[in-house]
Design an enzyme around this catalytic site. Structure first.
Site, mmCIF file in Angstrom:
data_model
loop_
_atom_site.group_PDB
_atom_site.id
_atom_site.type_symbol
_atom_site.label_atom_id
_atom_site.label_comp_id
_atom_site.label_asym_id
_atom_site.label_seq_id
_atom_site.Cartn_x
_atom_site.Cartn_y
_atom_site.Cartn_z
ATOM 1 N N HIS A 107 -4.414 -14.265 15.843
ATOM 2 C CA HIS A 107 -2.961 -14.167 15.779
ATOM 3 C C HIS A 107 -2.362 -15.520 16.129
ATOM 4 O O HIS A 107 -3.071 -16.469 16.488
ATOM 5 C CB HIS A 107 -2.447 -13.089 16.738
ATOM 6 C CG HIS A 107 -2.592 -11.704 16.200
ATOM 7 N ND1 HIS A 107 -1.855 -11.240 15.124
ATOM 8 C CD2 HIS A 107 -3.394 -10.674 16.584
ATOM 9 C CE1 HIS A 107 -2.192 -9.980 14.881
ATOM 10 N NE2 HIS A 107 -3.129 -9.608 15.752
ATOM 11 N N ASP A 108 -1.054 -15.595 16.024
ATOM 12 C CA ASP A 108 -0.336 -16.846 16.236
ATOM 13 C C ASP A 108 -0.770 -17.558 17.516
ATOM 14 O O ASP A 108 -1.036 -18.761 17.520
ATOM 15 C CB ASP A 108 1.175 -16.560 16.280
ATOM 16 C CG ASP A 108 2.021 -17.815 16.269
ATOM 17 O OD1 ASP A 108 2.427 -18.246 15.184
ATOM 18 O OD2 ASP A 108 2.266 -18.384 17.356
ATOM 19 N N ASP A 120 -2.679 1.142 -4.703
ATOM 20 C CA ASP A 120 -3.875 1.302 -3.885
ATOM 21 C C ASP A 120 -4.964 0.450 -4.523
ATOM 22 O O ASP A 120 -5.547 0.835 -5.544
ATOM 23 C CB ASP A 120 -4.292 2.771 -3.830
ATOM 24 C CG ASP A 120 -5.527 2.997 -2.969
ATOM 25 O OD1 ASP A 120 -6.097 2.004 -2.465
ATOM 26 O OD2 ASP A 120 -5.934 4.157 -2.820
ATOM 27 N N ARG A 161 -8.291 -11.545 4.374
ATOM 28 C CA ARG A 161 -9.358 -12.427 4.841
ATOM 29 C C ARG A 161 -10.103 -13.011 3.642
ATOM 30 O O ARG A 161 -10.142 -12.406 2.565
ATOM 31 C CB ARG A 161 -10.318 -11.654 5.740
ATOM 32 C CG ARG A 161 -9.725 -11.281 7.089
ATOM 33 C CD ARG A 161 -10.836 -10.927 8.068
ATOM 34 N NE ARG A 161 -10.324 -10.191 9.209
ATOM 35 C CZ ARG A 161 -11.077 -9.777 10.219
ATOM 36 N NH1 ARG A 161 -12.377 -10.029 10.220
ATOM 37 N NH2 ARG A 161 -10.559 -9.110 11.236
ATOM 38 N N ARG A 218 0.838 -1.202 0.000
ATOM 39 C CA ARG A 218 0.000 0.000 0.000
ATOM 40 C C ARG A 218 0.872 1.251 0.000
ATOM 41 O O ARG A 218 1.915 1.276 0.672
ATOM 42 C CB ARG A 218 -0.909 0.026 1.221
ATOM 43 C CG ARG A 218 -1.983 -1.038 1.233
ATOM 44 C CD ARG A 218 -3.006 -0.758 2.337
ATOM 45 N NE ARG A 218 -2.371 -0.712 3.652
ATOM 46 C CZ ARG A 218 -2.236 -1.761 4.439
ATOM 47 N NH1 ARG A 218 -2.681 -2.941 4.072
ATOM 48 N NH2 ARG A 218 -1.664 -1.640 5.623
ATOM 49 N N ASN A 232 -3.493 -17.480 19.054
ATOM 50 C CA ASN A 232 -4.845 -18.030 18.935
ATOM 51 C C ASN A 232 -4.846 -19.316 18.112
ATOM 52 O O ASN A 232 -5.531 -20.287 18.461
ATOM 53 C CB ASN A 232 -5.774 -17.020 18.284
ATOM 54 C CG ASN A 232 -5.739 -15.663 18.954
ATOM 55 O OD1 ASN A 232 -5.497 -14.648 18.302
ATOM 56 N ND2 ASN A 232 -5.959 -15.612 20.255
ATOM 57 N N ASP A 275 2.487 -18.941 12.481
ATOM 58 C CA ASP A 275 2.839 -18.098 11.343
ATOM 59 C C ASP A 275 3.908 -18.738 10.468
ATOM 60 O O ASP A 275 3.778 -18.783 9.243
ATOM 61 C CB ASP A 275 3.360 -16.739 11.838
ATOM 62 C CG ASP A 275 2.267 -15.837 12.379
ATOM 63 O OD1 ASP A 275 1.104 -16.279 12.424
ATOM 64 O OD2 ASP A 275 2.580 -14.705 12.779
#
Length: 386
Positions: free
Chosen positions: A146-147, A80, A105, A57, A149, A176
């Site tokens: 995250h990792d 973008d 996602r 980005r 979790n 990860d």
């Protein structure tokens, strides 16, 4: 040529040839991933010779201070993806790229018009790898995480750590890296082989939770076939035996993995208690506790560096728990060339971790450290660098 001499000569000739080629120079990778799982996967591909183009980005900053390592040898453009002209740029690029890696996602790339179906219609040979926390399907597919979790859901944390203190807090990102990055590379390279045989690309769905669940490789059969509930300090390798970490007199730690009888005997001799060997070989729980207690007390009698000197003379599978700084200077890792100097593009060099894959026909080329986002806009997009 015979024996070792012949093998060494062949290895030398192969290495000589490696200067003229690298393993994956024929592959072009378009990398939309962020944070750690995808970037580490594409770092491995870049180290192996692939041409990796990082899509970032505008205004992206190296907030972690690690992107100069993770983006080593990669080119960089900024787009973008909310703008139609950026979407068109991606669609044009896909015609000449072999692999797309994305870490949004589920559904995000489809909404942008950059999902597998849309890009496959442009390039039928495209290999499209999606890395997410929970995968493209299932009730958790849209859930953030995250990792910590993912390894929790995968059951890994449930029998790690201690009964007293709870699950272990890992210093590295298991889900990860071992889950996302490594499995993504395996999936991608298997897809490359499939494409070479059939001419067809494919979509790859990497769930960091699925892949972490697969890491229960040794313990899972005890539960799935044997019905054993996996708990902390219950198994041979998670604290249920003397296979453990032991504190030294000065507050450092040693790892002890002396499971086999010869190593166990060497351990007893190294700590000055050869008589403990017979106790260590008994299978009842009480004897196991007594032996582990004796080892723990023995380690508390000497400083860390004293134990280093002692165990240097014994093949006991007992090694010091090193800081990262110490590990980087360890003679084994230095001999293996695991720290390299990489040009930063500004006339200086950075010390970085080397590519760990060594072969008889390949020598990694570290072109440059990670560059400023958008540094190749002019070359690739014919727009100003940003």
């Amino acid at each position: 040529m015979h024996g070792t001499t012949g093998r060494l000569l062949l290895f030398s000739r192969e290495r000589e040839g490696a200067r003229l080629m690298t393993l994956l120079t024929h592959l072009k990778v378009l990398d939309f991933s962020t944070l750690l799982p995808g970037p580490f996967a594409t770092l491995m591909l870049a180290d192996l010779g692939a041409d990796v183009l990082k899509v970032e980005r505008p205004g992206t900053k190296d907030s972690w201070g690690v992107n100069q390592y993770l983006n080593r040898s990669k080119k960089s453009i900024t787009l973008d993806l909310k703008q139609s002209e950026s979407i068109e740029s991606v669609r044009n690029l896909v015609t000449e790229y072999d692999i797309v890696i994305e870490q949004f996602r589920p559904g995000v790339m489809e909404r942008l018009g950059l999902g597998y179906g849309a890009l496959k219609s442009i390039n039928p040979k495209l290999i499209y790898c999606s890395i997410t926390g929970y995968g493209q399907t299932g009730p958790y597919k849209d859930r953030p995480g995250h990792d910590i979790n993912y390894i929790s859901i995968a059951g890994l944390s449930g029998y790690s750590g201690t009964k007293k203190d709870g699950p272990a807090k890992n210093g590295t990102q298991i889900a990860d890296l071992a889950g996302g990055s490594l499995h993504a590379v395996i999936g991608i390279l298997s897809a490359v082989i499939h494409r070479e045989r059939t001419g067809f690309g494919q979509a790859i769905d990497i769930s960091m939770t699925d892949c972490s669940f697969a890491l229960n490789a040794i313990s899972a059969p005890l539960n799935l076939q044997g019905g054993l509930e996996l708990e902390p300090e219950k198994l041979m390798l998670n604290g249920g035996s003397f296979y453990d970490f032991y504190e030294t007199k000065d507050g450092r730690y040693f790892s002890v993995g002396s499971l086999e009888p010869p190593f166990r005997k060497a351990l007893c001799e190294a700590i000055g208690a050869p008589e403990l060997y017979e106790l260590s070989m008994k299978s009842d729980k009480e004897s196991g506790i007594r032996f582990k207690t004796a080892v723990r007390l023995a380690f508390l009698e000497r400083d860390f560096h004293e134990w280093q000197e002692i165990f240097a003379e014994f093949e006991a599978c007992a090694e010091p728990v090193l800081t990262f700084t110490e590990a980087a200077e360890h003679p084994q890792l230095k001999e293996r060339g695991m720290i390299v100097e990489v040009p930063d593009g500004k006339g200086n060099v950075q010390r970085q971790i080397a590519c760990p894959i060594k072969t008889s026909v390949f020598t990694p080329e570290y072109k440059h450290a990670g560059l400023e986002p958008g540094q190749h806009n002019a070359e690739i997009l014919h727009t100003p660098n940003r």
